[in-house]
Structures are given as structure tokens and as C-alpha cells.
Design a protein around this motif. Structure first.
Motif, short mmCIF file in Angstrom:
data_model
loop_
_atom_site.label_atom_id
_atom_site.label_comp_id
_atom_site.label_asym_id
_atom_site.label_seq_id
_atom_site.Cartn_x
_atom_site.Cartn_y
_atom_site.Cartn_z
N CYS A 187 -5.05 -10.69 -10.70
CA CYS A 187 -4.84 -10.74 -9.25
C CYS A 187 -6.10 -11.19 -8.50
CB CYS A 187 -4.41 -9.35 -8.75
SG CYS A 187 -4.27 -9.23 -6.96
N ASP A 188 -5.91 -12.06 -7.52
CA ASP A 188 -7.03 -12.55 -6.71
C ASP A 188 -7.57 -11.51 -5.73
OD1 ASP A 188 -7.41 -15.11 -7.69
OD2 ASP A 188 -6.08 -16.06 -6.21
N CYS A 220 -0.33 -13.01 -8.98
CA CYS A 220 0.78 -12.04 -8.96
C CYS A 220 2.12 -12.77 -8.89
CB CYS A 220 0.62 -11.07 -7.79
SG CYS A 220 -0.73 -9.89 -8.01
N GLY A 259 -2.25 -4.95 -8.87
CA GLY A 259 -2.05 -6.30 -8.31
C GLY A 259 -1.67 -6.19 -6.85
N CYS A 260 -1.93 -7.27 -6.10
CA CYS A 260 -1.58 -7.26 -4.68
C CYS A 260 -0.11 -7.59 -4.46
CB CYS A 260 -2.45 -8.24 -3.90
SG CYS A 260 -2.02 -9.98 -4.17
N GLY A 261 0.48 -8.29 -5.45
CA GLY A 261 1.90 -8.62 -5.35
C GLY A 261 2.20 -9.93 -4.66
N HIS A 262 1.20 -10.59 -4.08
CA HIS A 262 1.54 -11.80 -3.32
C HIS A 262 0.56 -12.96 -3.49
CE1 HIS A 262 -1.60 -10.60 -0.52
NE2 HIS A 262 -1.07 -9.41 -0.48
N CYS A 263 -0.42 -12.83 -4.37
CA CYS A 263 -1.36 -13.95 -4.56
C CYS A 263 -0.80 -14.95 -5.58
CB CYS A 263 -2.73 -13.44 -5.01
SG CYS A 263 -2.74 -12.83 -6.71
ZN LIG Z 1 -2.38 -10.51 -6.51
#
Ligand SMILES: [Zn+2]
Ligand SMILES: [Zn+2]
Length: 402
Positions: free
Chosen positions: A104-105, A96, A89-93
Motif C-alpha cells: 500500500c502507498d 490496494c 492497507g488504505c483500500g484505495h491506492c
Molecule cells: Zn493502499
């Protein structure tokens, strides 16, 4: 560095490959101290999951030491011991942010509708290099590395990279409350840990499989067991639940029953792996434990049993992997029982706080399913033995630096 490299269906090799390098400021390079072979890897090698590129490094389960970091990583330190969760995951979308890391986007370069990104998979899953290697690049390291306390061993930690979170996710989806009857279909590695997770949540577990060693392991954990070769599992579940059926059911089986029904799903495999397929000894593990669930009724066998054996208003959690094209679910019967169905790919990163706590305290010990530890140089033999499901091969850990 050495890595387990995919060449073609049935052809994997241990090879020297270039070391990974930092590509983005949020990357980390991890030197792996443990990896593992998963049923999903076998699908790629056997060709039941297609699309793996020649040259891809296999593996999505890893534990290691952080060797270097991009300048944008904030929370992780060089030298830290970490678990690498399988999904990225990117952690910020927007997903997430809601802890839906598997959706995750940004993690899949194919775009926001391209599906779950994970290590060691095909280009369609992001194409990230796998973790059966001496080192790996981990993107968005603040999200995709989990520092692990010293009290948790590498043997425990490697099982927390994929299969324990997946099992816990299944039990979480099933909404287990204290005293609930919980049926777990499939007693491979994920099924076993789903049994353990359901018990920690207060469930009274009934495990269903046909393989005696797996049912023995389930019994040792305290589950009641049903061998569907010997009895009708639906009737047996009803008998064990006062005639109501089970309030909570976890399907840890998935795709294999599907493929078996559809006919010869295995393309011609060269070499020893092909022999294993020929002998029908393949025993997929982890999320997709299902070849032995082939029943007279074909691909929907587990789904059908689950919907028949579930109590009215119950919850069915599906963590076995099914292909997007699957249309065989008995939806009418499910609708008419007012059941809730929850499913999906595990959002691994979501569960580490609770799982580290349970493993550290001893409430959950994932190592009870670990049956082999091999140096990575023995990976090919380990794949073959695992693929053939030689007795006693439940879960294989690889040691990349051994
Ligand atoms: Zn994400
Ligand atoms: Zn796995």
C-alpha cells in the motif's frame, strides 16, 4: 487497559496503557477477544528484528468486537465480530486496487517506498500499536476489518489473522495445480498450514524439517516427510518425484538460518529469555521457522536445497522472511533451470472470501496447529515457554479479556 508492552530486548511487561481513540474518520476501535503470539514477535523481543520503540504494544494477530467507529466507516458496524488482518492497507491506492495490500502507498506514514505496514511493529513498519491488548485502533476499518461469520470460532478466526492467509498466500504464489508435487520447507505453524493449503489446491505434499513432532504433525495431515538430519533432502525429494524434482516448492523458513550463519545475532538478552537463547532452544514460529535449518552450508541452505530440488521450469514461493540485505540466493543455478520465483509479504486482505469459505466448510481447519490458549495476564510466561520452544508449544493464543 492492559497490554503487552515492549521495553527493551528481552524485557516485555504487561502494563496499564491509555485506551486507543478514534483519530481519523475511517478508524475503528476494536475490543479484542483473541490475540496470539507469533514468531515475528519473538524476533522483536530477541532483537533479531530491531527498531521496536520502547512502549510499543506487541502483536499483529487479533479478533474482536467493534466498539466504536469513525463517521467515515461505511461497511462495518458497531458490535460486529471481526478478524484484523496483520498487514494494513488504505483500500484505495493503486496497490490496494490490485489487492497488493502489503505494498500500500498510504498505510506506512514513512511514505510509499517505506515498506509493508503492520500492527505491533517498529516505526519503520508504520508504528501502529499492536494487538496484544484489550483494545486496538484499526485504521481504514472498511479495508482492515473482516466480519467473521458465527460458525467460525475465535480459535479458528485468530489463526486467520496472519498465519493461515500467509500460508495460503505461499501456496497461491507456488501456482499449484491438481496432482503437482509440492515441497514445503519448514513445518512450523505457517508451514503446517501451507501443507494444508497446498492439499486443498490438489497438491501432493512432501514436508521437510528436522523436528520429529513437527514432522509427525505434517504426516498426520497426509504429507510425506523428509527429516534432513537423516537423509539428504535433495536426493530424497528427487527420489519421491521420479527423479524430476518438485514442480512447486514453498520456503516457509527464512531469516533464522541467515542469522545463525552470520554469527551471534542475539544481543545479550537479560532474564529468562536470555537463558533460552543461550540454550539454543529458541524455536521461532510462523513465517520464520528456520533456526533448525542451519546446515553446514550456511545461510543459503534452504534456498540452495530448494533450487536443487525443484524441477526444471518449476515455481518457488518464498514466504519465509529475509532481510533486505540478503544476497545469498543461488541465482545462476535458478536461471539455468528456467524456474519462476515468487515471494513477498502476504496481502492478507485478498484471501478472506476464499478462506472463510474453506474454514466454514471444514476443508481447512487451522486449529490443528493451536497448542495453547492463555489469558493475556499470562503472556510473559507464554512468551518464555514459546521462546524456549518447550515441547508441544506450536502456536499460542492469548485471551485479552480473560
Ligand atoms: Zn493502499
Ligand atoms: Zn504473525
Amino acid at each position: 487497559m492492559k497490554a503487552v508492552v515492549f521495553h527493551a530486548i528481552g524485557d516485555i511487561r504487561i502494563e496499564d496503557v491509555p485506551e486507543p481513540a478514534i483519530e481519523a474518520p475511517t478508524d475503528a476501535i476494536v475490543r479484542l477477544t483473541a490475540s496470539a503470539i507469533c514468531g515475528t514477535d519473538l524476533h522483536f523481543v530477541r532483537g533479531t528484528f530491531s527498531g521496536l520503540d520502547k512502549g510499543q504494544i506487541l502483536g499483529h494477530e487479533g479478533v474482536g468486537i467493534v466498539e466504536s467507529l469513525g463517521e467515515g466507516v461505511a461497511s462495518i458496524k458497531v458490535g460486529q465480530r471481526v478478524i484484523i488482518p496483520s498487514t494494513i492497507g488504505c483500500g484505495h491506492c493503486q496497490y490496494c486496487d490490485q489487492q497488493f495490500y502489503a505494498q500500500c502507498d498510504n498505510a506506512n506514514p514513512g511514505g510509499k517506498l517505506a515498506g509493508t505496514a503492520f500492527f505491533g511493529g517498529p516505526a519503520a513498519a508504520g508504528g501502529y500499536k499492536g494487538l496484544q491488548a484489550e483494545k486496538a485502533r484499526v485504521p481504514w476499518a472498511d479495508t482492515n476489518l473482516v466480519p467473521v461469520p458465527d460458525e467460525i470460532s475465535d480459535d479458528q478466526a485468530i489463526l486467520m489473522s496472519d498465519i493461515l492467509p500467509t500460508a495460503w498466500f505461499g501456496a497461491d504464489l507456488a501456482d499449484i495445480e491438481q496432482g503437482d508435487d509440492v515441497v514445503v520447507f519448514g513445518c512450523g505453524p505457517v508451514g503446517q498450514l501451507a501443507i494444508a493449503s497446498a492439499m486443498v489446491m490438489g497438491g501432493r505434499v512432501i514436508a521437510v524439517d528436522r523436528l520429529p513432532d513437527r514432522l509427525d504433525m505434517a504426516r498426520r495431515q497426509g504429507a510425506q516427510t523428509i527429516n534432513f538430519d537423516e537423509v539428504d533432502p535433495v536426493e530424497a525429494i528427487r527420489a519421491l518425484t521420479g527423479g524430476d524434482g518438485a514442480r512447486r516448492i514453498i520456503d516457509a523458513v527464512g531469516i533464522d538460518a541467515q542469522h545463525a550463519h552470520d554469527g551471534p545475532a542475539e544481543p545479550g538478552l537479560p532474564g529468562k529469555l536470555a537463558d533460552a537463547v543461550e540454550q539454543r532452544l529458541i524455536e521461532p514460529a510462523v513465517k520464520t521457522l528456520g533456526r533448525h535449518f542451519i546446515g553446514g552450508d550456511g545461510p543459503t541452505q534452504v534456498s540452495r536445497w530448494a533450487v536443487e530440488a525443484i524441477a526444471k521450469g518449476g515455481t518457488l514461493a518464498i514466504i519465509g522472511v529475509y532481510p533486505p540485505s540478503d544476497t545469498h540466493f543461488p541465482i545462476g543455478q535458478a536461471m539455468n533451470k528456467n524456474i519462476t520465483i515468487r515471494m513477498g509479504n502476504c496481502n492478507h486482505r485478498r484471501y478472506y472470501d476464499v478462506l472463510i469459505d474453506h474454514v466454514r466448510s471444514g476443508r481447512l481447519d487451522p486449529t490443528k496447529i493451536l497448542t495453547q490458549t492463555e489469558p493475556m495476564t499470562g503472556a510473559i510466561e507464554a512468551y518464555e515457554a514459546f521462546d524456549a520452544r518447550q515441547p508441544g508449544w506450536m502456536k499460542v493464543e492469548l485471551e485479552p479479556s480473560a
